[in-house]
Design a protein around this motif. Structure first.
Motif, PDB file in Angstrom:
ATOM      1  N   PHE A  65       0.811  -1.211   0.000  1.00  0.00           N
ATOM      2  CA  PHE A  65       0.000   0.000   0.000  1.00  0.00           C
ATOM      3  C   PHE A  65       0.850   1.269   0.000  1.00  0.00           C
ATOM      4  O   PHE A  65       1.915   1.323   0.609  1.00  0.00           O
ATOM      5  N   ASP A  66       0.325   2.285  -0.686  1.00  0.00           N
ATOM      6  CA  ASP A  66       0.954   3.600  -0.708  1.00  0.00           C
ATOM      7  C   ASP A  66       0.260   4.569   0.243  1.00  0.00           C
ATOM      8  O   ASP A  66       0.756   5.680   0.480  1.00  0.00           O
ATOM      9  N   PHE A  67      -0.887   4.153   0.768  1.00  0.00           N
ATOM     10  CA  PHE A  67      -1.714   5.058   1.571  1.00  0.00           C
ATOM     11  C   PHE A  67      -2.541   4.208   2.529  1.00  0.00           C
ATOM     12  O   PHE A  67      -3.230   3.272   2.103  1.00  0.00           O
ATOM     13  N   VAL A  68      -2.444   4.500   3.826  1.00  0.00           N
ATOM     14  CA  VAL A  68      -3.171   3.747   4.844  1.00  0.00           C
ATOM     15  C   VAL A  68      -3.876   4.732   5.781  1.00  0.00           C
ATOM     16  O   VAL A  68      -3.278   5.719   6.214  1.00  0.00           O
TER      17      VAL A  68
ATOM     18  N   ASN B  54       4.555   0.681   1.299  1.00  0.00           N
ATOM     19  CA  ASN B  54       5.714   0.955   0.464  1.00  0.00           C
ATOM     20  C   ASN B  54       6.547   2.093   1.030  1.00  0.00           C
ATOM     21  O   ASN B  54       6.029   2.975   1.725  1.00  0.00           O
ATOM     22  N   GLU B  55       7.837   2.102   0.727  1.00  0.00           N
ATOM     23  CA  GLU B  55       8.676   3.240   1.093  1.00  0.00           C
ATOM     24  C   GLU B  55       8.103   4.500   0.453  1.00  0.00           C
ATOM     25  O   GLU B  55       7.695   4.494  -0.702  1.00  0.00           O
ATOM     26  N   GLY B  56       8.086   5.576   1.215  1.00  0.00           N
ATOM     27  CA  GLY B  56       7.484   6.810   0.733  1.00  0.00           C
ATOM     28  C   GLY B  56       5.980   6.848   0.910  1.00  0.00           C
ATOM     29  O   GLY B  56       5.331   7.851   0.590  1.00  0.00           O
ATOM     30  N   GLY B  57       5.404   5.758   1.425  1.00  0.00           N
ATOM     31  CA  GLY B  57       3.964   5.687   1.635  1.00  0.00           C
ATOM     32  C   GLY B  57       3.499   6.541   2.808  1.00  0.00           C
ATOM     33  O   GLY B  57       4.279   6.900   3.693  1.00  0.00           O
ATOM     34  N   ILE B  58       2.207   6.839   2.793  1.00  0.00           N
ATOM     35  CA  ILE B  58       1.595   7.681   3.817  1.00  0.00           C
ATOM     36  C   ILE B  58       0.682   6.840   4.699  1.00  0.00           C
ATOM     37  O   ILE B  58      -0.107   6.032   4.207  1.00  0.00           O
TER      38      ILE B  58
END
Length: 233
Positions: free
Chosen positions: A140-143, A164-168
């Motif tokens: 996931f990129d956003f949680v 993921n790295e860089g994810g929020i």
């Protein structure tokens, strides 16, 4: 002195409209559920949509669907992204997975999600996200964490490897109506849970974080890229 509620009303009035469908969902949530105030609402909902559009995630995970208001707002962001892309992501690649542990909410929430114009972007499931999300095989990129306040730290730790790295990661209610700084709530389990979470992430060197005092407090967390995290240790 200007009352805080007046500031909220002003900010809401000067922000984008929430749309008729979301307004009707907000009304229905407050009329037909016991804890209607738990829905994200107009101002936070517009913020969620904007953050999604800024992050441009391929996959979103939500912990705690409740009536579906926040899920619809984030899915609106996904829809906007798909519409702007030269090559739309497609329903097979872009998805919001949202988990609600309270099965009594299923009929109400599913009807509103299925009746929306972003239903094809939302995968609504009844179950424990900590147990079920790892089975999806998705990063996931956003949680958005908005479930049981007593277990925020455990949920965060369990789901962190899926980001993921860089994810929020967003965590809602992290000021808990101000109770986090009130000694009268020292023995309240939900307040204790939020305090423990806030302390926990304050010491986590793998992330960048800021608490935004919107509504009941919203913590925005960014998972550092591995090279940066190693450099800072």
């Amino acid at each position: 002195m200007i009352e805080p509620e007046s500031i909220v009303d002003y900010a809401t009035a000067k922000s984008d409209a929430e749309g008729d469908y979301l307004y009707r969902l907000w009304r229905a949530t407050n009329i037909h559920t016991v804890h209607g105030h738990m829905a994200s609402g107009h101002l936070q909902g517009r913020l969620l949509k904007m953050l999604v559009m800024m992050q441009r995630p391929r996959a979103i995970l939500e912990v705690g669907t409740f009536s579906g208001y926040s899920a619809l707002c984030m899915a609106e962001g996904l829809k906007e992204i798909a519409g702007q892309a030269d090559k739309p992501y497609g329903a097979d690649k872009t998805r919001l997975y949202t988990f609600e542990i309270n099965d009594e909410m299923e009929d109400f929430t599913r009807e509103w999600i299925d009746g929306s114009d972003v239903a094809d972007l939302i995968d609504f499931r009844i179950g424990d996200a900590v147990e079920e999300a790892p089975k999806l095989g998705v990063k996931f990129d956003f949680v958005f964490i908005d479930g049981d306040k007593r277990t925020y730290s455990e949920v965060y730790d369990a789901l962190f490897p899926l980001v993921n790295e860089g994810g929020i990661i967003l965590a809602d209610n992290t000021l808990w109506d101000g109770h986090v700084v009130e000694s009268a709530y020292d023995h309240d389990s939900q307040t204790i849970g939020i305090r423990c979470f806030n302390d926990h992430i304050a010491e986590d060197t793998r992330i960048e974080k800021v608490i935004v005092p919107i509504r009941d407090g919203l913590t925005i967390i960014r998972k550092k890229r591995l090279a940066n995290a190693r450099h800072e240790k």
